[in-house]
Design a protein around this motif. Structure first.
Motif, PDB file in Angstrom:
ATOM      1  N   SER A  17       0.823  -1.216   0.000  1.00 49.27           N
ATOM      2  CA  SER A  17       0.000   0.000   0.000  1.00 49.27           C
ATOM      3  C   SER A  17       0.854   1.261   0.000  1.00 49.27           C
ATOM      4  N   ILE A  46      -6.524  -3.703   8.235  1.00 46.24           N
ATOM      5  CA  ILE A  46      -6.976  -2.362   7.831  1.00 46.24           C
ATOM      6  C   ILE A  46      -5.963  -1.310   8.275  1.00 46.24           C
ATOM      7  N   ALA A  50      -3.926   1.055   5.694  1.00 45.20           N
ATOM      8  CA  ALA A  50      -4.147   2.500   5.803  1.00 45.20           C
ATOM      9  C   ALA A  50      -2.839   3.233   6.094  1.00 45.20           C
ATOM     10  N   SER A  53      -0.795   3.338   2.924  1.00 47.80           N
ATOM     11  CA  SER A  53      -1.335   4.303   1.979  1.00 47.80           C
ATOM     12  C   SER A  53      -1.043   5.735   2.407  1.00 47.80           C
ATOM     13  N   TYR A 104      -9.853   8.908  -3.225  1.00 44.02           N
ATOM     14  CA  TYR A 104      -9.419   7.513  -3.172  1.00 44.02           C
ATOM     15  C   TYR A 104     -10.278   6.618  -4.059  1.00 44.02           C
ATOM     16  N   ALA A 135      -7.461   7.128   3.620  1.00 43.30           N
ATOM     17  CA  ALA A 135      -6.798   5.824   3.637  1.00 43.30           C
ATOM     18  C   ALA A 135      -7.545   4.835   4.510  1.00 43.30           C
ATOM     19  N   LEU A 136      -8.050   5.294   5.639  1.00 44.33           N
ATOM     20  CA  LEU A 136      -8.776   4.410   6.550  1.00 44.33           C
ATOM     21  C   LEU A 136     -10.093   3.940   5.929  1.00 44.33           C
ATOM     22  N   TRP A 138     -10.832   3.852   2.689  1.00 41.37           N
ATOM     23  CA  TRP A 138     -10.474   3.027   1.530  1.00 41.37           C
ATOM     24  C   TRP A 138     -10.065   1.625   1.952  1.00 41.37           C
ATOM     25  N   ALA A 139      -9.197   1.516   2.945  1.00 39.28           N
ATOM     26  CA  ALA A 139      -8.743   0.200   3.409  1.00 39.28           C
ATOM     27  C   ALA A 139      -9.898  -0.590   4.001  1.00 39.28           C
ATOM     28  N   THR A 140     -10.774   0.083   4.735  1.00 38.16           N
ATOM     29  CA  THR A 140     -11.927  -0.594   5.337  1.00 38.16           C
ATOM     30  C   THR A 140     -12.859  -1.138   4.259  1.00 38.16           C
TER      31      THR A 140
END
Length: 197
Positions: A17, A46, A50, A53, A104, A135-136, A138-140
């Motif tokens: 990432s 996650i 994040a 990223s 994102y 980032a959080l 998106w990752a989630t």
């Protein structure tokens, strides 16, 4: 189930990432599928993705500060890149660095937003905060898709097979929403709305 230790898998998610211009969504979907089968802890995965990223965003921000205009010109050679540049520019005038979070989910969006934030010398604190939120989320979303797919099917391969098309649908819906919300600058009225194509 994993051919490597979970710690190595978390580090892989983090490092992949963090690669500035590499597409990480397929890796996140796979990581979520593995988490759904019990091979990884979803919150840790996650967090790793994040964090990676966020590091990537800060690298792109630094690149934007040093060579932003040249990089944006290069990105604008691609149709999706040119649309992203125009959309981000119009949104950044109103939202500043906060445009990074929704970008994102726009093709080339986060690349453009972070480069442009650097080129415009936006305050790094606001860039860090907006990037961390984006980032959080998106990752989630992408790890969560893989996780849910596996939880529903009971098999990480089937879970991944369900999650991949779902991720494509989310991308198309995000692009459509952006196109619908897009309002071009008055001086560019002769051009079509950048993401409407």
């Amino acid at each position: 189930m994993l051919p490597v230790a979970p710690l190595a898998a978390y580090l892989f998610l983090l490092c992949w990432s963090a690669i500035p211009f590499a597409p990480a969504e397929p890796v996140l979907l796979a990581g979520g599928a593995v988490a759904g089968a019990g091979g990884l802890l979803l919150p840790v995965a996650i967090g790793a993705a994040a964090l990676g990223s966020l590091v990537s965003d800060l690298v792109k921000y630094a690149l934007g500060r040093s060579a932003g205009p040249a990089l944006l010109r290069r990105l604008s050679r691609y149709p999706a890149g040119a649309r992203a540049v125009r959309w981000i520019e119009s949104r950044m005038l109103a939202s500043g660095a906060w445009v990074i979070a929704p970008s994102y989910f726009v093709p080339f969006g986060v690349v453009t937003a972070t480069l442009l934030s650097g080129a415009l010398r936006l305050p790094w604190r606001s860039v860090v905060l907006a990037s961390a939120v984006g980032a959080l989320v998106w990752a989630t979303v992408f790890l969560g898709l893989g996780f849910v797919g596996t939880a529903v099917t009971g098999n990480p391969w089937f879970g991944l097979a369900i999650a991949a098309p779902a991720a494509l649908v989310i991308g198309l819906l995000a692009k459509r929403r952006v196109a619908r919300d897009c309002t071009c600058a008055p001086e560019a009225h002769e051009s079509p709305c950048p993401l409407a194509a």
